[in-house]
Motif scaffolding. Structure first.
Motif, PDB file in Angstrom:
ATOM      1  N   GLY A  14      28.207 -18.336  30.484  1.00 50.49           N
ATOM      2  CA  GLY A  14      27.078 -19.257  30.409  1.00 50.49           C
ATOM      3  C   GLY A  14      25.822 -18.734  29.751  1.00 50.49           C
ATOM      4  N   ILE A  15      25.882 -17.560  29.142  1.00 44.71           N
ATOM      5  CA  ILE A  15      24.708 -17.028  28.449  1.00 44.71           C
ATOM      6  C   ILE A  15      24.661 -17.591  27.034  1.00 44.71           C
ATOM      7  CG2 ILE A  15      23.632 -14.919  27.538  1.00 44.71           C
ATOM      8  CD1 ILE A  15      24.813 -13.455  29.954  1.00 44.71           C
ATOM      9  N   ASP A  16      23.543 -18.193  26.663  1.00 42.49           N
ATOM     10  CA  ASP A  16      23.381 -18.778  25.329  1.00 42.49           C
ATOM     11  C   ASP A  16      23.100 -17.679  24.306  1.00 42.49           C
ATOM     12  OD1 ASP A  16      23.669 -21.516  26.037  1.00 42.49           O
ATOM     13  OD2 ASP A  16      21.636 -21.499  26.847  1.00 42.49           O
ATOM     14  N   ILE A  17      23.904 -17.644  23.252  1.00 40.52           N
ATOM     15  CA  ILE A  17      23.708 -16.712  22.144  1.00 40.52           C
ATOM     16  C   ILE A  17      23.857 -17.524  20.865  1.00 40.52           C
ATOM     17  CG2 ILE A  17      24.454 -14.589  21.034  1.00 40.52           C
ATOM     18  CD1 ILE A  17      25.684 -13.693  23.652  1.00 40.52           C
ATOM     19  N   VAL A  18      22.825 -17.546  20.027  1.00 40.14           N
ATOM     20  CA  VAL A  18      22.839 -18.410  18.845  1.00 40.14           C
ATOM     21  C   VAL A  18      22.584 -17.610  17.567  1.00 40.14           C
ATOM     22  CG1 VAL A  18      22.123 -20.448  20.139  1.00 40.14           C
ATOM     23  CG2 VAL A  18      20.372 -18.986  19.092  1.00 40.14           C
ATOM     24  N   VAL A  19      23.105 -18.141  16.466  1.00 39.59           N
ATOM     25  CA  VAL A  19      23.030 -17.487  15.162  1.00 39.59           C
ATOM     26  C   VAL A  19      21.860 -18.046  14.365  1.00 39.59           C
ATOM     27  CG1 VAL A  19      24.269 -17.087  12.995  1.00 39.59           C
ATOM     28  CG2 VAL A  19      25.541 -17.230  15.157  1.00 39.59           C
ATOM     29  N   VAL A  20      20.985 -17.148  13.861  1.00 43.59           N
ATOM     30  CA  VAL A  20      19.889 -17.612  13.006  1.00 43.59           C
ATOM     31  C   VAL A  20      20.121 -17.282  11.537  1.00 43.59           C
ATOM     32  CG1 VAL A  20      18.154 -17.633  14.828  1.00 43.59           C
ATOM     33  CG2 VAL A  20      18.491 -15.554  13.517  1.00 43.59           C
ATOM     34  N   ASN A  21      20.848 -16.224  11.257  1.00 42.53           N
ATOM     35  CA  ASN A  21      21.286 -15.942   9.892  1.00 42.53           C
ATOM     36  C   ASN A  21      22.481 -14.992   9.966  1.00 42.53           C
ATOM     37  OD1 ASN A  21      20.293 -13.243  10.055  1.00 42.53           O
ATOM     38  ND2 ASN A  21      18.294 -13.868   9.292  1.00 42.53           N
TER      39      ASN A  21
ATOM     40  N   GLY B  98      12.251 -30.786   5.360  1.00 44.27           N
ATOM     41  CA  GLY B  98      11.389 -31.934   5.073  1.00 44.27           C
ATOM     42  C   GLY B  98       9.930 -31.523   5.043  1.00 44.27           C
ATOM     43  N   SER B  99       9.130 -32.092   5.941  1.00 44.15           N
ATOM     44  CA  SER B  99       7.689 -31.807   5.964  1.00 44.15           C
ATOM     45  C   SER B  99       7.321 -30.764   7.016  1.00 44.15           C
ATOM     46  CB  SER B  99       6.912 -33.098   6.232  1.00 44.15           C
ATOM     47  OG  SER B  99       7.311 -33.687   7.454  1.00 44.15           O
ATOM     48  N   PHE B 100       8.315 -30.008   7.507  1.00 37.34           N
ATOM     49  CA  PHE B 100       8.051 -29.017   8.550  1.00 37.34           C
ATOM     50  C   PHE B 100       8.581 -27.645   8.156  1.00 37.34           C
ATOM     51  CE2 PHE B 100       8.019 -33.124  10.634  1.00 37.34           C
ATOM     52  CZ  PHE B 100       6.868 -33.047  11.405  1.00 37.34           C
ATOM     53  N   ILE B 101       7.953 -26.623   8.717  1.00 37.42           N
ATOM     54  CA  ILE B 101       8.327 -25.239   8.453  1.00 37.42           C
ATOM     55  C   ILE B 101       8.297 -24.468   9.767  1.00 37.42           C
ATOM     56  CG2 ILE B 101       5.918 -24.627   7.905  1.00 37.42           C
ATOM     57  CD1 ILE B 101       6.982 -22.536   5.948  1.00 37.42           C
ATOM     58  N   ARG B 102       9.158 -23.459   9.887  1.00 34.81           N
ATOM     59  CA  ARG B 102       9.105 -22.583  11.055  1.00 34.81           C
ATOM     60  C   ARG B 102       9.700 -21.215  10.719  1.00 34.81           C
ATOM     61  NH1 ARG B 102      13.834 -24.583  15.319  1.00 34.81           N
ATOM     62  NH2 ARG B 102      15.592 -24.473  13.884  1.00 34.81           N
ATOM     63  N   ALA B 103       9.406 -20.254  11.570  1.00 35.62           N
ATOM     64  CA  ALA B 103      10.078 -18.960  11.515  1.00 35.62           C
ATOM     65  C   ALA B 103      11.416 -19.085  12.221  1.00 35.62           C
ATOM     66  CB  ALA B 103       9.222 -17.892  12.186  1.00 35.62           C
ATOM     67  N   ARG B 104      12.438 -18.437  11.686  1.00 33.21           N
ATOM     68  CA  ARG B 104      13.759 -18.483  12.296  1.00 33.21           C
ATOM     69  C   ARG B 104      13.873 -17.548  13.498  1.00 33.21           C
ATOM     70  NH1 ARG B 104      18.135 -20.479   9.341  1.00 33.21           N
ATOM     71  NH2 ARG B 104      17.682 -21.190   7.229  1.00 33.21           N
ATOM     72  N   TYR B 105      13.091 -16.468  13.486  1.00 34.54           N
ATOM     73  CA  TYR B 105      13.181 -15.466  14.548  1.00 34.54           C
ATOM     74  C   TYR B 105      11.893 -14.641  14.556  1.00 34.54           C
ATOM     75  CZ  TYR B 105      14.466 -12.382  10.624  1.00 34.54           C
ATOM     76  OH  TYR B 105      14.479 -11.705   9.433  1.00 34.54           O
ATOM     77  N   GLY B 106      11.771 -13.742  15.524  1.00 36.71           N
ATOM     78  CA  GLY B 106      10.628 -12.839  15.578  1.00 36.71           C
ATOM     79  C   GLY B 106       9.424 -13.361  16.329  1.00 36.71           C
ATOM     80  N   HIS B 107       9.574 -14.436  17.097  1.00 37.59           N
ATOM     81  CA  HIS B 107       8.434 -15.050  17.783  1.00 37.59           C
ATOM     82  C   HIS B 107       7.975 -14.229  18.995  1.00 37.59           C
ATOM     83  CE1 HIS B 107      10.506 -18.397  15.752  1.00 37.59           C
ATOM     84  NE2 HIS B 107       9.330 -18.978  15.676  1.00 37.59           N
ATOM     85  N   SER B 108       6.669 -14.134  19.147  1.00 39.49           N
ATOM     86  CA  SER B 108       6.111 -13.667  20.413  1.00 39.49           C
ATOM     87  C   SER B 108       5.596 -14.852  21.223  1.00 39.49           C
ATOM     88  CB  SER B 108       4.988 -12.647  20.174  1.00 39.49           C
ATOM     89  OG  SER B 108       3.937 -13.214  19.411  1.00 39.49           O
ATOM     90  N   VAL B 109       5.329 -15.995  20.567  1.00 40.05           N
ATOM     91  CA  VAL B 109       5.002 -17.223  21.295  1.00 40.05           C
ATOM     92  C   VAL B 109       6.303 -17.841  21.797  1.00 40.05           C
ATOM     93  CG1 VAL B 109       2.868 -17.674  20.036  1.00 40.05           C
ATOM     94  CG2 VAL B 109       5.022 -18.603  19.162  1.00 40.05           C
ATOM     95  N   ASP B 110       6.225 -18.591  22.879  1.00 38.40           N
ATOM     96  CA  ASP B 110       7.412 -19.150  23.508  1.00 38.40           C
ATOM     97  C   ASP B 110       7.925 -20.351  22.716  1.00 38.40           C
ATOM     98  OD1 ASP B 110       9.422 -19.473  25.353  1.00 38.40           O
ATOM     99  OD2 ASP B 110       8.214 -20.705  26.700  1.00 38.40           O
ATOM    100  N   VAL B 111       9.120 -20.252  22.183  1.00 34.99           N
ATOM    101  CA  VAL B 111       9.759 -21.361  21.462  1.00 34.99           C
ATOM    102  C   VAL B 111      11.205 -21.494  21.924  1.00 34.99           C
ATOM    103  CG1 VAL B 111       8.313 -21.250  19.386  1.00 34.99           C
ATOM    104  CG2 VAL B 111      10.359 -19.816  19.534  1.00 34.99           C
ATOM    105  N   ASP B 112      11.757 -22.686  21.784  1.00 33.92           N
ATOM    106  CA  ASP B 112      13.144 -22.950  22.151  1.00 33.92           C
ATOM    107  C   ASP B 112      13.976 -23.028  20.883  1.00 33.92           C
ATOM    108  OD1 ASP B 112      15.584 -23.779  23.115  1.00 33.92           O
ATOM    109  OD2 ASP B 112      14.949 -25.851  23.441  1.00 33.92           O
ATOM    110  N   LEU B 113      14.695 -21.959  20.588  1.00 32.73           N
ATOM    111  CA  LEU B 113      15.561 -21.945  19.413  1.00 32.73           C
ATOM    112  C   LEU B 113      17.026 -22.176  19.776  1.00 32.73           C
ATOM    113  CD1 LEU B 113      14.004 -18.886  17.539  1.00 32.73           C
ATOM    114  CD2 LEU B 113      13.487 -21.303  17.220  1.00 32.73           C
ATOM    115  N   VAL B 114      17.350 -22.035  21.044  1.00 37.58           N
ATOM    116  CA  VAL B 114      18.739 -22.140  21.489  1.00 37.58           C
ATOM    117  C   VAL B 114      19.329 -23.518  21.197  1.00 37.58           C
ATOM    118  CG1 VAL B 114      20.228 -22.148  23.529  1.00 37.58           C
ATOM    119  CG2 VAL B 114      18.531 -20.340  23.236  1.00 37.58           C
ATOM    120  N   SER B 115      18.501 -24.561  21.333  1.00 33.57           N
ATOM    121  CA  SER B 115      19.021 -25.919  21.164  1.00 33.57           C
ATOM    122  C   SER B 115      19.237 -26.304  19.703  1.00 33.57           C
ATOM    123  CB  SER B 115      18.062 -26.924  21.810  1.00 33.57           C
ATOM    124  OG  SER B 115      16.777 -26.859  21.205  1.00 33.57           O
TER     125      SER B 115
END
Length: 211
Positions: free
Chosen positions: A183-190, A97-114
């Motif tokens: 209980g370790i979260d592992i998620v797929v980005v591509n 929609g009206s938002f954009i983000r990087a899928r991976y590679g962040h050095s800033v703290d983001v929550d991608l797991v959810s």
């Protein structure tokens, strides 16, 4: 170079990989590289420095990003931003929609797991230098310059990723199924990259092809 095929959309190269048509020029190699470096920095490393407000999942307003981009690059249009995202074979970014983000590679703290789907592969892979191998086997894998550990979906992909940084990589096999059961979260980005906050040592071994 980025061009646009009327039938298949944006692509990188001289001709559309789907139909062989030349397509319409959108962005040359130099501008593609400059714009790519800026977008990577803005969405992964220093959003506040360029004037972006990022939400906890890493999303920023695409119109705001485009306005900031235009101030730096007069040729930086919305179409060229979209073309950079949609033609990227590594799937670095996404627009919703009206938002954009990087899928991976962040050095800033983001929550991608959810946001991303849970990994379903029983084993994943991680390439390191020979100098790092013993330490990581003992202590586990934690991010250094990024906020997530980036795992590969195949041994070959892990070897390629590690070869950028070392001439003789060692590839670890990660028992992802056991880690997730614990209980370790592992998620797929591509299709190539999977993320985790950390991988404890008990789930790590040297891949068979490396023994």
């Amino acid at each position: 170079m980025i061009r646009k095929c009327l039938q298949h959309g944006y692509f990188r190269g001289e001709v559309c990989p789907e139909c062989g048509e030349e397509g319409r020029y959108v962005l040359d190699d130099d501008r593609e590289e400059r714009l790519g470096r800026f977008i990577s920095g803005a969405l992964r490393h220093f959003p506040e420095d360029v004037g972006l407000e990022m939400d906890p999942q890493g999303w920023v307003d695409v119109d705001v990003l485009c306005d900031i981009m235009k101030k730096r690059y007069k040729w930086g249009t919305m179409e060229r931003l979209v073309s950079l995202v949609e033609s990227d074979v590594k799937g670095r970014y996404e627009i919703d929609g009206s938002f954009i983000r990087a899928r991976y590679g962040h050095s800033v703290d983001v929550d991608l797991v959810s946001d991303y789907p849970e990994n379903e592969l029983p084993y994943l892979y991680y390439g390191v230098s020979q100098e790092e191998a013993d330490m990581l086997l003992e202590n586990g894998i934690t991010p250094i310059r990024q906020c997530y550990v980036h795992l590969s979906t195949s041994l070959e992909k892990a070897m390629q990723a590690a070869s950028i940084h070392t001439e003789n990589p060692v590839v670890f096999e990660i028992d992802a199924a056991a880690a997730q059961d614990d209980g370790i979260d592992i998620v797929v980005v591509n299709e190539d990259i999977v993320l985790a906050k950390s991988i404890p040592s008990e789930y790590i071994s040297i891949a068979d092809a490396q023994e």
